[in-house]
Design a protein around this motif. Structure first.
Motif, mmCIF file in Angstrom:
data_model
loop_
_atom_site.group_PDB
_atom_site.id
_atom_site.type_symbol
_atom_site.label_atom_id
_atom_site.label_comp_id
_atom_site.label_asym_id
_atom_site.label_seq_id
_atom_site.Cartn_x
_atom_site.Cartn_y
_atom_site.Cartn_z
ATOM 1 N N SER A 1 -9.608 -14.522 6.229
ATOM 2 C CA SER A 1 -10.630 -13.293 5.835
ATOM 3 C C SER A 1 -10.222 -12.961 4.366
ATOM 4 O O SER A 1 -11.245 -12.317 3.751
ATOM 5 N N LYS A 2 -8.835 -13.035 4.062
ATOM 6 C CA LYS A 2 -8.724 -12.800 2.675
ATOM 7 C C LYS A 2 -9.324 -13.795 1.532
ATOM 8 O O LYS A 2 -8.741 -14.757 1.747
ATOM 9 N N GLU A 3 -10.298 -13.304 0.933
ATOM 10 C CA GLU A 3 -11.006 -14.277 -0.177
ATOM 11 C C GLU A 3 -9.862 -14.426 -1.205
ATOM 12 O O GLU A 3 -8.989 -13.542 -1.951
ATOM 13 N N LYS A 4 -9.782 -15.757 -1.620
ATOM 14 C CA LYS A 4 -8.913 -16.213 -2.736
ATOM 15 C C LYS A 4 -9.719 -16.277 -4.007
ATOM 16 O O LYS A 4 -11.045 -17.041 -4.264
ATOM 17 N N GLU A 5 -9.522 -15.469 -4.748
ATOM 18 C CA GLU A 5 -10.385 -15.204 -6.141
ATOM 19 C C GLU A 5 -10.172 -16.263 -7.062
ATOM 20 O O GLU A 5 -11.384 -16.462 -7.698
#
Length: 252
Positions: free
Chosen positions: A246-250
């Protein structure tokens, strides 16, 4: 004693605050029950006293919002992987029954850290064996328990992390918890006694290094601050892949 979602083991009071402080702050903020078991009172520390370390640990616990904290009273500089010490750790594991355990790094500048990791990992295995009998503080027999997930937090020696926890939102709280150990880390409000030397961790430059490393690992996952961990028994299974990722990788 309450059962815990997450239990962190530490060779010394302040190991968790230094290396995984943001993670435990975040977990407590998210509503998980988190505890710390310190193995020693830091009796060999060049600054402060064991009593000070206990008082500092209590203040840090309040800042983090821990559900439980205890100290096993093992000897600093002599954390041996003996059956007697394993039993102390096993009793704690069976008492708190955590799903996740955080441990000292498998390799570190301080021998106590790797010794504590060895003691912890052996005890975690034996804690699941029903033929090893232990009792709780009230004399009641304890049931076997082995946590589902075990992770090492990074200390002075770097490793390739399995995951990085984004601790940006709790960074100020994390620093406040760390500086509760005023005798150990740079804190402008602490006045050392004349016989207390500056140490590897007490100078301002070390504090800047802590911040810099958190920024370095945070950057790798698109966060301002991050704390790295090594998953001990990979791979781990998932049933909700989007939830895990769920943590987007910028930056990709």
């Amino acid at each position: 004693m309450p059962t815990l979602d997450v239990l962190a083991f530490a060779a010394h009071p302040d190991d968790v605050e230094l290396c995984a402080g943001g993670t435990v702050c975040l977990l407590a903020q998210q509503g998980y029950d988190v505890g710390i078991v310190d193995f020693t009172k830091g009796q060999l520390g060049s600054r402060g006293t064991p009593q000070q370390r206990m008082e500092e640990a209590e203040r840090a616990s309040d800042i983090i919002g821990l559900s439980a904290r205890e100290n096993l009273g093992l000897m600093d500089g002599d954390i041996r992987n003996t059956k007697a010490n394993q039993r102390r750790v096993i009793e704690a594991v069976r008492r708190y029954r955590p799903d996740i355990v955080l441990l000292n790094a498998p390799e570190s500048r301080h021998p106590d850290h790797s010794d504590a990791a060895d003691l912890s990992t052996d005890a975690l295995y034996y804690s699941g064996l029903q033929e090893i009998e232990t009792t709780g503080p009230d004399g009641t027999p304890q049931a076997p328990w082995r946590p589902h997930h075990v992770l090492h937090y990074m200390q002075a020696v770097s490793f390739e992390p399995t995951m990085v926890v984004d601790v940006t939102d709790v960074w100020d709280q994390r620093i406040e918890a760390l500086q509760a150990f005023a005798s150990q880390f740079h804190n402008p409000d602490y006045e050392p006694d004349p016989d207390e030397p500056e140490t590897f961790v007490s100078n301002p430059e070390f504090f800047e290094w802590v911040k810099s490393r958190a920024r370095t690992y945070g950057y790798t996952v698109g966060a301002t601050y991050g704390e790295p961990f090594k998953y001990r028994h990979g791979p781990f299974g998932v049933t909700d892949l989007p939830g895990v990722l769920s943590k987007e990788k910028e930056f990709r």
